[in-house]
Design a protein around this motif. Structure first.
Motif, short mmCIF file in Angstrom:
data_model
loop_
_atom_site.label_atom_id
_atom_site.label_comp_id
_atom_site.label_asym_id
_atom_site.label_seq_id
_atom_site.Cartn_x
_atom_site.Cartn_y
_atom_site.Cartn_z
N GLY A 142 0.67 -1.13 -0.02
CA GLY A 142 -0.08 0.00 0.08
C GLY A 142 1.09 1.33 0.01
N VAL A 143 1.98 1.28 0.74
CA VAL A 143 2.76 2.27 0.97
C VAL A 143 3.51 2.63 -0.47
CG1 VAL A 143 4.82 3.31 1.99
CG2 VAL A 143 3.03 2.44 3.31
N ALA A 144 4.18 1.44 -1.23
CA ALA A 144 4.85 1.49 -2.15
C ALA A 144 3.90 2.12 -3.51
CB ALA A 144 5.45 0.23 -2.55
N VAL A 145 2.63 1.80 -3.56
CA VAL A 145 1.80 1.94 -4.52
C VAL A 145 1.26 3.70 -4.49
CG1 VAL A 145 -0.33 1.53 -5.69
CG2 VAL A 145 1.01 -0.51 -5.28
N ALA A 146 1.04 3.77 -3.14
CA ALA A 146 0.68 5.30 -2.95
C ALA A 146 1.84 6.22 -3.44
CB ALA A 146 0.37 5.44 -1.32
N LEU A 147 3.13 5.96 -3.15
CA LEU A 147 3.99 6.55 -3.37
C LEU A 147 4.36 6.82 -5.02
CD1 LEU A 147 6.97 8.25 -3.07
CD2 LEU A 147 7.92 6.04 -3.07
N LEU A 148 3.96 5.60 -5.81
CA LEU A 148 4.06 5.75 -7.16
C LEU A 148 2.90 6.64 -7.77
CD1 LEU A 148 4.60 1.99 -7.89
CD2 LEU A 148 6.23 3.59 -8.06
N LEU A 149 1.66 6.16 -7.24
CA LEU A 149 0.54 7.05 -7.67
C LEU A 149 0.55 8.59 -7.49
CD1 LEU A 149 -2.36 4.59 -6.98
CD2 LEU A 149 -1.38 4.97 -9.07
N ILE A 159 -6.17 7.76 -4.84
CA ILE A 159 -5.16 6.86 -4.07
C ILE A 159 -5.64 6.11 -2.63
CG2 ILE A 159 -2.77 6.92 -2.78
CD1 ILE A 159 -2.05 9.06 -4.46
N VAL A 160 -6.49 6.89 -2.06
CA VAL A 160 -7.14 6.53 -0.81
C VAL A 160 -8.06 5.43 -1.02
CG1 VAL A 160 -8.38 6.98 1.34
CG2 VAL A 160 -6.57 8.38 0.50
N ASP A 161 -8.95 5.61 -1.91
CA ASP A 161 -9.88 4.76 -2.59
C ASP A 161 -9.35 3.30 -2.75
OD1 ASP A 161 -11.88 6.45 -2.06
OD2 ASP A 161 -12.16 6.91 -4.14
N ASP A 162 -8.24 3.67 -3.57
CA ASP A 162 -7.44 2.08 -4.04
C ASP A 162 -7.06 1.42 -2.84
OD1 ASP A 162 -6.02 0.13 -5.82
OD2 ASP A 162 -4.28 1.27 -4.98
N PHE A 163 -6.54 2.14 -2.04
CA PHE A 163 -5.90 1.35 -0.66
C PHE A 163 -7.02 0.80 -0.01
CE2 PHE A 163 -5.04 2.22 3.98
CZ PHE A 163 -3.83 1.42 3.96
N LEU A 164 -8.18 1.36 0.18
CA LEU A 164 -9.27 0.90 1.07
C LEU A 164 -9.98 -0.16 0.53
CD1 LEU A 164 -10.76 4.21 2.40
CD2 LEU A 164 -9.23 2.56 3.55
N LEU A 165 -9.71 -0.62 -0.85
CA LEU A 165 -10.22 -1.51 -1.40
C LEU A 165 -9.90 -3.03 -0.99
CD1 LEU A 165 -10.05 -0.98 -5.39
CD2 LEU A 165 -12.12 -1.38 -3.86
N THR A 166 -8.78 -2.98 -0.10
CA THR A 166 -8.08 -4.15 0.77
C THR A 166 -9.40 -4.71 1.61
OG1 THR A 166 -5.82 -3.75 0.23
CG2 THR A 166 -6.48 -4.64 2.16
N ASN A 167 -9.94 -3.85 2.23
CA ASN A 167 -11.05 -4.27 3.14
C ASN A 167 -12.00 -4.90 2.50
OD1 ASN A 167 -9.63 -2.64 5.33
ND2 ASN A 167 -10.85 -0.90 4.87
N ASP A 168 -12.22 -5.15 1.04
CA ASP A 168 -13.27 -5.87 0.98
C ASP A 168 -12.90 -7.45 0.86
OD1 ASP A 168 -14.86 -3.82 -0.02
OD2 ASP A 168 -14.10 -3.70 -1.94
N ASN A 169 -11.53 -7.65 1.08
CA ASN A 169 -10.78 -8.94 0.94
C ASN A 169 -10.35 -9.21 2.21
OD1 ASN A 169 -11.04 -8.78 -1.90
ND2 ASN A 169 -9.38 -7.39 -1.91
N ILE A 170 -10.54 -8.75 3.48
CA ILE A 170 -10.01 -9.22 4.77
C ILE A 170 -10.28 -10.63 5.15
CG2 ILE A 170 -10.28 -8.80 7.26
CD1 ILE A 170 -8.69 -6.50 5.65
N ASP A 171 -11.32 -11.24 4.89
CA ASP A 171 -11.66 -12.55 5.09
C ASP A 171 -10.68 -13.39 4.51
OD1 ASP A 171 -13.47 -12.23 7.17
OD2 ASP A 171 -15.43 -12.77 5.78
N GLN A 172 -10.62 -13.32 2.89
CA GLN A 172 -9.78 -14.11 2.16
C GLN A 172 -8.12 -13.92 2.69
OE1 GLN A 172 -12.09 -11.97 1.28
NE2 GLN A 172 -12.97 -12.45 -0.72
N ILE A 173 -7.76 -12.85 2.91
CA ILE A 173 -6.38 -12.37 3.50
C ILE A 173 -6.10 -12.95 4.78
CG2 ILE A 173 -5.10 -10.48 4.17
CD1 ILE A 173 -6.20 -8.58 2.34
N THR A 174 -7.09 -13.13 5.47
CA THR A 174 -6.96 -13.91 6.99
C THR A 174 -6.68 -15.25 6.55
OG1 THR A 174 -8.31 -12.10 8.06
CG2 THR A 174 -8.01 -14.30 9.22
#
Length: 243
Positions: A142-149, A159-174
């Motif tokens: 997330g930090v690396a991509v935020a820097l690039l963008l 940038i924030v919206d892209d970062f927050l998309l991770t929250n849609d995947n928390i169960d699978q990430i876990t």
């Protein structure tokens, strides 16, 4: 207590993977992907083109396999921050609160500038598409991509919206973390940490404040830390204007 579906995690493949060009109207699709760690026997994702030709693996030595699964790609190991192992991060967030993530992200900007510049150099100059990943695809990635963008002028809100998309995947990430990093998904403590894998706008906002607040903004942050390929980075990432 919710049951973590490890079998589904094994069958489903990368769960926090996306093309940053599909998140922003100004970024070219099919150039840079961000994601969680690929594993042996993962099914191919629905991204075109795939597989990537270049991989930036941000994991520590203890997290990664002896041989990266994407054997046809050129692999760059850039250990951005060992303490960002998602199991450790979740534990710290549970114990100390969500400000832990903001502090961790700012620490990357302050103490890992050389590594962040290296990531930008790879994206600017290596064959595309480039996959940037860590274990969960959220903190270091997330930090690396935020820097690039930010460096190529993508609006902060995108940038924030892209970062927050991770929250849609928390169960699978876990579940993937349980499967590949050795946690027991049936332990109550692991389940209790599940919300701590989530990300918030304040965390990525804190590190964007560092980049954007630098005199001259994020591009000058990069060049002041040794980056000399801004034109190449813009050419690689930005869509070309219509004729």
């Amino acid at each position: 207590m919710t049951t973590v579906d490890v079998a589904a995690a094994r069958a489903g493949g990368m769960c926090n993977l996306r093309d940053i060009g599909q998140m922003s109207a100004s970024i070219r699709p099919g150039v840079v992907y961000r994601g969680d760690a690929p594993q042996d026997n993962d099914p191919p994702p629905r991204l075109t083109p795939w597989p990537p030709r270049t991989v930036v693996d941000l994991r520590s030595v203890d997290e990664r396999q002896p041989v990266h699964p994407l054997t046809d790609a050129k692999i760059h190991h850039v250990q951005l921050l060992a303490a960002a192992n998602p199991l450790l991060v979740a534990r710290h967030v549970e114990e100390e609160g969500p400000q832990t993530l903001a502090n961790l992200y700012v620490s990357m900007a302050l103490h890992r500038a050389e590594q962040l510049v290296r990531i930008a150099e790879i994206v600017a100059n290596e064959p595309k598409p480039v996959l940037i990943h860590c274990s969960a695809g959220k903190d270091r990635t997330g930090v690396a991509v935020a820097l690039l963008l930010s460096a190529v002028g993508v609006p902060r809100a995108e940038i924030v919206d892209d970062f927050l998309l991770t929250n849609d995947n928390i169960d699978q990430i876990t579940a993937r973390i349980a499967l590949y990093l050795g946690a027991d998904p049936n332990e109550t403590a692991f389940e209790a940490n599940r919300p701590a894998h989530a990300v918030g706008a304040d965390a990525i906002g804190a590190v964007l404040d560092v980049f954007e607040g630098h005199p001259g903004g994020t591009p000058k942050w990069l060049t002041d830390n040794g980056f000399s390929d801004l034109d190449a980075l813009r050419s690689a990432l930005l869509r070309q204007p219509s004729a």
